[in-house]
Write a protein that holds these residues in place. Structure first.
Motif, PDB file in Angstrom:
ATOM      1  N   ASN A 116      94.363  26.527 -56.865  1.00 18.43           N
ATOM      2  CA  ASN A 116      94.800  27.623 -56.352  1.00 18.43           C
ATOM      3  C   ASN A 116      95.875  27.658 -55.041  1.00 18.43           C
ATOM      4  O   ASN A 116      96.356  26.390 -54.796  1.00 18.43           O
ATOM      5  CB  ASN A 116      93.606  28.705 -55.832  1.00 18.43           C
ATOM      6  N   LYS A 117      96.812  28.596 -55.001  1.00 13.20           N
ATOM      7  CA  LYS A 117      97.833  28.429 -54.076  1.00 13.20           C
ATOM      8  C   LYS A 117      97.709  27.570 -52.666  1.00 13.20           C
ATOM      9  O   LYS A 117      98.438  27.167 -52.086  1.00 13.20           O
ATOM     10  CB  LYS A 117      98.904  29.814 -53.887  1.00 13.20           C
ATOM     11  N   GLU A 118      96.393  28.258 -52.143  1.00  6.46           N
ATOM     12  CA  GLU A 118      96.076  27.794 -50.687  1.00  6.46           C
ATOM     13  C   GLU A 118      95.869  26.166 -50.904  1.00  6.46           C
ATOM     14  O   GLU A 118      96.064  25.365 -49.923  1.00  6.46           O
ATOM     15  CB  GLU A 118      95.058  28.562 -50.490  1.00  6.46           C
ATOM     16  N   ASP A 119      94.931  25.872 -51.897  1.00  7.66           N
ATOM     17  CA  ASP A 119      94.945  24.367 -51.866  1.00  7.66           C
ATOM     18  C   ASP A 119      96.077  23.583 -52.227  1.00  7.66           C
ATOM     19  O   ASP A 119      96.274  22.533 -51.830  1.00  7.66           O
ATOM     20  CB  ASP A 119      93.673  23.964 -53.273  1.00  7.66           C
ATOM     21  N   LEU A 120      96.941  24.081 -53.107  1.00  6.10           N
ATOM     22  CA  LEU A 120      98.124  23.425 -53.531  1.00  6.10           C
ATOM     23  C   LEU A 120      99.158  23.274 -52.062  1.00  6.10           C
ATOM     24  O   LEU A 120      99.476  22.162 -51.993  1.00  6.10           O
ATOM     25  CB  LEU A 120      98.882  24.345 -54.482  1.00  6.10           C
ATOM     26  N   LEU A 121      99.368  24.203 -51.246  1.00  5.20           N
ATOM     27  CA  LEU A 121      99.851  24.282 -50.065  1.00  5.20           C
ATOM     28  C   LEU A 121      99.267  23.168 -49.351  1.00  5.20           C
ATOM     29  O   LEU A 121     100.057  22.483 -48.561  1.00  5.20           O
ATOM     30  CB  LEU A 121     100.006  25.589 -49.624  1.00  5.20           C
ATOM     31  N   ARG A 122      97.768  23.397 -49.160  1.00  4.11           N
ATOM     32  CA  ARG A 122      97.364  22.333 -48.208  1.00  4.11           C
ATOM     33  C   ARG A 122      97.695  20.872 -48.663  1.00  4.11           C
ATOM     34  O   ARG A 122      97.743  19.742 -47.750  1.00  4.11           O
ATOM     35  CB  ARG A 122      95.788  22.423 -47.963  1.00  4.11           C
ATOM     36  N   ILE A 123      97.611  20.555 -49.836  1.00  2.00           N
ATOM     37  CA  ILE A 123      97.757  19.296 -50.343  1.00  2.00           C
ATOM     38  C   ILE A 123      99.466  18.597 -49.927  1.00  2.00           C
ATOM     39  O   ILE A 123      99.480  17.690 -49.616  1.00  2.00           O
ATOM     40  CB  ILE A 123      97.537  19.039 -51.842  1.00  2.00           C
ATOM     41  N   ARG A 124     100.178  19.821 -50.268  1.00  2.72           N
ATOM     42  CA  ARG A 124     101.560  19.416 -50.059  1.00  2.72           C
ATOM     43  C   ARG A 124     101.794  19.072 -48.538  1.00  2.72           C
ATOM     44  O   ARG A 124     102.495  18.266 -48.221  1.00  2.72           O
ATOM     45  CB  ARG A 124     102.477  20.505 -50.671  1.00  2.72           C
ATOM     46  N   LYS A 125     101.154  19.848 -47.816  1.00  3.43           N
ATOM     47  CA  LYS A 125     101.420  19.621 -46.418  1.00  3.43           C
ATOM     48  C   LYS A 125     100.952  18.280 -45.879  1.00  3.43           C
ATOM     49  O   LYS A 125     101.497  17.906 -45.096  1.00  3.43           O
ATOM     50  CB  LYS A 125     100.881  21.001 -45.584  1.00  3.43           C
ATOM     51  N   GLU A 126      99.581  17.913 -46.677  1.00  4.19           N
ATOM     52  CA  GLU A 126      99.271  16.538 -46.212  1.00  4.19           C
ATOM     53  C   GLU A 126     100.151  15.504 -46.446  1.00  4.19           C
ATOM     54  O   GLU A 126     100.314  14.427 -45.897  1.00  4.19           O
ATOM     55  CB  GLU A 126      97.993  16.508 -46.943  1.00  4.19           C
ATOM     56  N   LEU A 127     100.685  15.463 -47.902  1.00  3.58           N
ATOM     57  CA  LEU A 127     101.580  14.757 -48.173  1.00  3.58           C
ATOM     58  C   LEU A 127     103.044  14.792 -47.628  1.00  3.58           C
ATOM     59  O   LEU A 127     103.586  13.689 -47.449  1.00  3.58           O
ATOM     60  CB  LEU A 127     101.833  14.888 -49.674  1.00  3.58           C
ATOM     61  N   GLU A 128     103.330  15.952 -47.051  1.00  2.00           N
ATOM     62  CA  GLU A 128     104.546  16.155 -46.246  1.00  2.00           C
ATOM     63  C   GLU A 128     104.505  15.282 -44.943  1.00  2.00           C
ATOM     64  O   GLU A 128     105.305  14.600 -44.438  1.00  2.00           O
ATOM     65  CB  GLU A 128     104.788  17.411 -46.019  1.00  2.00           C
ATOM     66  N   LEU A 129     103.168  15.437 -44.285  1.00  2.00           N
ATOM     67  CA  LEU A 129     102.872  14.821 -42.872  1.00  2.00           C
ATOM     68  C   LEU A 129     102.784  13.285 -43.280  1.00  2.00           C
ATOM     69  O   LEU A 129     103.492  12.589 -42.406  1.00  2.00           O
ATOM     70  CB  LEU A 129     101.462  15.449 -42.519  1.00  2.00           C
ATOM     71  N   ASP A 130     101.939  13.012 -44.072  1.00  2.00           N
ATOM     72  CA  ASP A 130     101.739  11.443 -44.026  1.00  2.00           C
ATOM     73  C   ASP A 130     101.217  10.949 -45.493  1.00  2.00           C
ATOM     74  O   ASP A 130      99.920  11.385 -45.866  1.00  2.00           O
ATOM     75  CB  ASP A 130     100.871  10.897 -43.220  1.00  2.00           C
ATOM     76  N   ALA A 131     101.936  10.479 -46.491  1.00  2.00           N
ATOM     77  CA  ALA A 131     101.476  10.407 -47.822  1.00  2.00           C
ATOM     78  C   ALA A 131     101.110   8.840 -48.287  1.00  2.00           C
ATOM     79  O   ALA A 131     100.670   8.585 -49.155  1.00  2.00           O
ATOM     80  CB  ALA A 131     102.558  10.687 -48.962  1.00  2.00           C
ATOM     81  N   SER A 132     101.125   8.303 -47.070  1.00  2.00           N
ATOM     82  CA  SER A 132     100.771   6.619 -47.083  1.00  2.00           C
ATOM     83  C   SER A 132      99.296   6.170 -47.728  1.00  2.00           C
ATOM     84  O   SER A 132      99.466   5.518 -48.676  1.00  2.00           O
ATOM     85  CB  SER A 132     101.146   5.925 -45.846  1.00  2.00           C
ATOM     86  N   GLU A 133      98.421   6.951 -47.348  1.00  2.00           N
ATOM     87  CA  GLU A 133      96.979   6.806 -47.614  1.00  2.00           C
ATOM     88  C   GLU A 133      96.902   7.403 -49.339  1.00  2.00           C
ATOM     89  O   GLU A 133      96.126   6.620 -50.077  1.00  2.00           O
ATOM     90  CB  GLU A 133      95.730   7.539 -46.955  1.00  2.00           C
TER      91      GLU A 133
END
Length: 226
Positions: A116-133
């Protein structure tokens, strides 16, 4: 645990259905279909039992053979495959499993098909912050040997509010976050197929654990469930 297997006859029936996808043929062969359907439900149920040894599975659903043709250009009335999905239990356990059986095109899939749009935004924000893990996990050798590359539809450039020049824009662009593993027919009818599928799903757990952690916390790592 009841041991079940997929038969060559089941695949042969699906091949015949693909070549005779009409109500007259299906009606004449419905009794045979029901036998294969019953056996397939037993297989999916047996697989659920195996999966429950390494995950908390809330339920599984087998999809109907009948196609909804109202809004489809393809007007064939039946699906020439068996398919089912497994839902994980609880708000803390995210991600889902899928198994499709079709001659020459059998596969399993796991991940996040349509967040859903909330989960998708949360995932993207996490990847924007730090996608290394995230990258380290999906590029781990033993993981990639089983599941290959991350798949899923994506936007063409960058989602609204994200920098198209971001180092991890290839991940941020994703609208789905799924992995797929294909199987040959000889693997599908082998006696160890259910074990192979269950072991593959077990191997996806580190990915599910990471994504569940992301989706149940904010960007500061604080739980959203408490």
């Amino acid at each position: 645990m009841k041991q079940t297997a997929i038969t060559k006859e089941a695949l042969q029936f699906l091949t015949k259905l693909s070549k005779n996808n009409n109500r007259e043929w299906f009606t004449a062969n419905k009794a045979v279909f029901k036998e294969h359907e019953t056996a397939m439900k037993a297989f999916y149920g047996g697989l659920k039992e195996k999966m429950e040894t390494h995950d908390d599975i809330e339920k599984f659903k087998m999809f109907r053979i009948y196609r909804d043709v109202r809004f489809s250009k393809d007007k064939t009335p039946y699906k020439a495959h068996f398919a089912g999905s497994y839902a994980r239990a609880g708000a803390r356990l995210r991600g889902g499993y899928y198994l499709q059986i079709k001659p020459g095109e059998s596969f399993i899939a796991a991940g996040f098909w349509a967040p859903n749009k909330e989960d998708l935004l949360r995932i993207r924000k996490e990847l924007e912050l730090d996608a290394s893990e995230f990258r380290q996990l999906i590029n781990e050798t033993s993981f990639k040997k089983i599941w290959g590359e991350l798949q899923g539809d994506e936007v063409k450039t960058a989602p609204k509010g994200f920098d198209k020049e971001h180092a991890d824009i290839d991940l941020i662009k994703k609208k789905m976050f799924i992995f797929v593993r294909k199987f040959k027919d000889k693997e599908v009818v082998a006696t160890d197929f259910a074990d192979k599928v269950s072991d593959s799903f077990k191997a996806i757990r580190p990915y599910f654990d990471l994504m569940s952690d992301i989706l149940t916390t904010n960007l500061n790592g604080e739980s959203l469930l408490d």
